[in-house]
Design a protein around this motif. Structure first.
Motif, PDB file in Angstrom:
ATOM      1  N   ALA A 171       8.696  43.345  27.726  1.00 67.48           N
ATOM      2  CA  ALA A 171       7.817  43.747  26.634  1.00 67.48           C
ATOM      3  C   ALA A 171       8.488  43.514  25.282  1.00 67.48           C
ATOM      4  N   THR A 172       7.673  43.549  24.232  1.00 68.84           N
ATOM      5  CA  THR A 172       8.188  43.420  22.874  1.00 68.84           C
ATOM      6  C   THR A 172       8.937  44.686  22.484  1.00 68.84           C
ATOM      7  N   PRO A 173      10.132  44.571  21.867  1.00 68.42           N
ATOM      8  CA  PRO A 173      10.881  45.771  21.505  1.00 68.42           C
ATOM      9  C   PRO A 173      10.194  46.557  20.394  1.00 68.42           C
ATOM     10  N   LEU A 174      10.541  47.827  20.295  1.00 66.71           N
ATOM     11  CA  LEU A 174      10.021  48.657  19.227  1.00 66.71           C
ATOM     12  C   LEU A 174      10.549  48.180  17.883  1.00 66.71           C
ATOM     13  N   ALA A 175       9.748  48.380  16.849  1.00 69.80           N
ATOM     14  CA  ALA A 175      10.175  48.062  15.485  1.00 69.80           C
ATOM     15  C   ALA A 175      10.611  49.349  14.806  1.00 69.80           C
ATOM     16  N   PHE A 176      11.837  49.362  14.296  1.00 67.43           N
ATOM     17  CA  PHE A 176      12.373  50.547  13.625  1.00 67.43           C
ATOM     18  C   PHE A 176      12.471  50.303  12.127  1.00 67.43           C
ATOM     19  N   ASP A 177      12.175  51.335  11.359  1.00 67.24           N
ATOM     20  CA  ASP A 177      12.332  51.286   9.909  1.00 67.24           C
ATOM     21  C   ASP A 177      13.828  51.285   9.595  1.00 67.24           C
ATOM     22  N   PRO A 178      14.370  50.186   9.053  1.00 66.02           N
ATOM     23  CA  PRO A 178      15.814  50.128   8.812  1.00 66.02           C
ATOM     24  C   PRO A 178      16.309  51.139   7.786  1.00 66.02           C
ATOM     25  N   ALA A 179      15.420  51.613   6.921  1.00 67.10           N
ATOM     26  CA  ALA A 179      15.842  52.609   5.940  1.00 67.10           C
ATOM     27  C   ALA A 179      16.099  53.959   6.603  1.00 67.10           C
ATOM     28  N   ARG A 180      15.320  54.275   7.628  1.00 72.49           N
ATOM     29  CA  ARG A 180      15.473  55.568   8.293  1.00 72.49           C
ATOM     30  C   ARG A 180      16.378  55.483   9.521  1.00 72.49           C
ATOM     31  N   TYR A 181      16.317  54.366  10.215  1.00 70.05           N
ATOM     32  CA  TYR A 181      17.069  54.221  11.470  1.00 70.05           C
ATOM     33  C   TYR A 181      17.868  52.920  11.432  1.00 70.05           C
ATOM     34  N   PRO A 182      18.868  52.836  10.575  1.00 72.02           N
ATOM     35  CA  PRO A 182      19.572  51.555  10.404  1.00 72.02           C
ATOM     36  C   PRO A 182      20.265  51.056  11.662  1.00 72.02           C
ATOM     37  N   THR A 183      20.859  51.963  12.439  1.00 76.31           N
ATOM     38  CA  THR A 183      21.556  51.519  13.647  1.00 76.31           C
ATOM     39  C   THR A 183      20.571  51.030  14.695  1.00 76.31           C
ATOM     40  N   ALA A 185      17.600  49.858  14.157  1.00 72.39           N
ATOM     41  CA  ALA A 185      17.015  48.606  13.685  1.00 72.39           C
ATOM     42  C   ALA A 185      17.963  47.435  13.929  1.00 72.39           C
ATOM     43  N   ALA A 186      19.260  47.667  13.720  1.00 73.02           N
ATOM     44  CA  ALA A 186      20.241  46.606  13.930  1.00 73.02           C
ATOM     45  C   ALA A 186      20.351  46.227  15.403  1.00 73.02           C
ATOM     46  N   LEU A 187      20.176  47.201  16.283  1.00 72.77           N
ATOM     47  CA  LEU A 187      20.294  46.948  17.720  1.00 72.77           C
ATOM     48  C   LEU A 187      19.011  46.429  18.345  1.00 72.77           C
ATOM     49  N   ALA A 188      17.892  46.561  17.656  1.00 72.53           N
ATOM     50  CA  ALA A 188      16.590  46.208  18.229  1.00 72.53           C
ATOM     51  C   ALA A 188      16.535  44.798  18.809  1.00 72.53           C
ATOM     52  N   PRO A 189      17.105  43.776  18.152  1.00 74.69           N
ATOM     53  CA  PRO A 189      17.048  42.434  18.756  1.00 74.69           C
ATOM     54  C   PRO A 189      17.723  42.358  20.119  1.00 74.69           C
ATOM     55  N   ARG A 190      18.715  43.217  20.343  1.00 70.68           N
ATOM     56  CA  ARG A 190      19.397  43.224  21.633  1.00 70.68           C
ATOM     57  C   ARG A 190      18.590  43.961  22.705  1.00 70.68           C
ATOM     58  N   GLN A 191      17.505  44.616  22.290  1.00 71.02           N
ATOM     59  CA  GLN A 191      16.650  45.316  23.239  1.00 71.02           C
ATOM     60  C   GLN A 191      15.370  44.542  23.529  1.00 71.02           C
ATOM     61  N   ALA A 192      15.350  43.279  23.113  1.00 70.08           N
ATOM     62  CA  ALA A 192      14.174  42.446  23.378  1.00 70.08           C
ATOM     63  C   ALA A 192      14.015  42.270  24.891  1.00 70.08           C
ATOM     64  N   GLY A 193      12.784  42.164  25.327  1.00 67.22           N
ATOM     65  CA  GLY A 193      12.524  41.952  26.755  1.00 67.22           C
ATOM     66  C   GLY A 193      12.697  43.202  27.573  1.00 67.22           C
ATOM     67  N   PHE A 194      12.261  44.343  27.049  1.00 64.71           N
ATOM     68  CA  PHE A 194      12.342  45.598  27.810  1.00 64.71           C
ATOM     69  C   PHE A 194      11.595  45.434  29.127  1.00 64.71           C
ATOM     70  N   GLY A 195      12.290  45.705  30.230  1.00 59.84           N
ATOM     71  CA  GLY A 195      11.684  45.574  31.545  1.00 59.84           C
ATOM     72  C   GLY A 195      11.819  44.190  32.156  1.00 59.84           C
ATOM     73  N   SER A 196      12.486  43.276  31.462  1.00 61.99           N
ATOM     74  CA  SER A 196      12.607  41.911  31.973  1.00 61.99           C
ATOM     75  C   SER A 196      13.643  41.824  33.084  1.00 61.99           C
ATOM     76  N   GLN A 197      13.610  40.720  33.817  1.00 62.19           N
ATOM     77  CA  GLN A 197      14.600  40.479  34.862  1.00 62.19           C
ATOM     78  C   GLN A 197      16.009  40.426  34.271  1.00 62.19           C
ATOM     79  N   ALA A 198      16.151  39.771  33.113  1.00 63.83           N
ATOM     80  CA  ALA A 198      17.478  39.651  32.494  1.00 63.83           C
ATOM     81  C   ALA A 198      18.030  41.028  32.116  1.00 63.83           C
ATOM     82  N   GLU A 199      17.191  41.871  31.545  1.00 63.57           N
ATOM     83  CA  GLU A 199      17.651  43.216  31.177  1.00 63.57           C
ATOM     84  C   GLU A 199      18.030  44.002  32.429  1.00 63.57           C
ATOM     85  N   PHE A 200      17.214  43.904  33.454  1.00 64.84           N
ATOM     86  CA  PHE A 200      17.496  44.615  34.698  1.00 64.84           C
ATOM     87  C   PHE A 200      18.839  44.177  35.274  1.00 64.84           C
ATOM     88  N   GLU A 201      19.081  42.878  35.329  1.00 63.83           N
ATOM     89  CA  GLU A 201      20.334  42.379  35.875  1.00 63.83           C
ATOM     90  C   GLU A 201      21.521  42.862  35.047  1.00 63.83           C
TER      91      GLU A 201
END
Length: 214
Positions: A171-183, A185-201
């Protein structure tokens, strides 16, 4: 719904009942599932089911056992190494959950005491003993592994209750407001593909590495 002419034997068996029950839960969900509804699907009297499976709790256990049997059936030959056994078991378990998203909560919320469940755990723990893993680590390993599998799979199936998402991309990762949740938001690209085979592995390897290092 199956119809049976008067006087014709039902031809019921525990396996046939369990297969029909899995199909019914797949289509209608656990909330609507019951012995009377299942009997209607099979075209039999509810008491005919009780002759083979004693009550709804036992019927739910039979449903769980039926889908767990699918997991073992997907592995043509079990490997010898305990980490490879755990990987094969985990991958088959995930595939089963995606095939049966409405059945899966039964496995995550009820104790699994069928022979097929115990045989899988025996295979894993025996391989760990052969590898001379400490007994306490072996004793903890099934709980650690299945706590991850059940929690993770419930989370992704809750996000996609019909199990219709692409298991490869997730699934598409959540979008975080970088002003309120900077960490976050910075990590969000690494959470792309929630539920994917790659993430599971990736997460599975983290769990297995933790068990190995214990």
């Amino acid at each position: 719904m199956a119809k049976r002419t008067q006087g014709k034997p039902a031809g019921l068996s525990r396996e046939r009942i369990a297969t029909a029950a899995v199909d019914l839960v797949d289509r209608q969900g656990l909330e609507l599932f019951g012995v009377r509804r299942l009997a209607s699907e099979l075209g039999v009297d509810p008491m005919s089911i009780y002759n083979h499976i004693k009550g709804k709790a036992a019927l739910l256990d039979a449903v769980s056992e039926a889908v767990l049997t699918e997991v073992s059936a997907t592995v043509a030959q079990w490997p010898d190494d305990w980490t490879d056994i755990a990987r094969a078991m985990a991958r088959g378990y995930r595939d089963m959950a995606i095939r049966h998203p409405r059945v899966f909560p039964l496995l995550a919320t009820r104790a699994q005491t069928s022979a097929v469940a115990f045989e899988a755990l025996e295979r894993l723990t025996a391989a760990m003993r052969r590898a001379e893993i400490p007994d306490q680590t072996i004793a903890d390993a099934p709980m650690v592994l299945f706590a991850f599998l059940n929690g993770y799979l419930l989370a992704i199936l809750s996000a996609d209750p019909e199990g219709a998402g692409d298991p490869a991309t997730g699934a598409t990762p959540l979008a975080f407001d970088p002003a309120r949740y900077p960490t976050l938001a910075a990590l969000a690209p690494r959470q792309a593909g929630f539920g994917s085979q790659a993430e599971f592995e990736r997460m599975l390897e983290t769990v297995l590495a933790g068990i190995a290092a214990a």
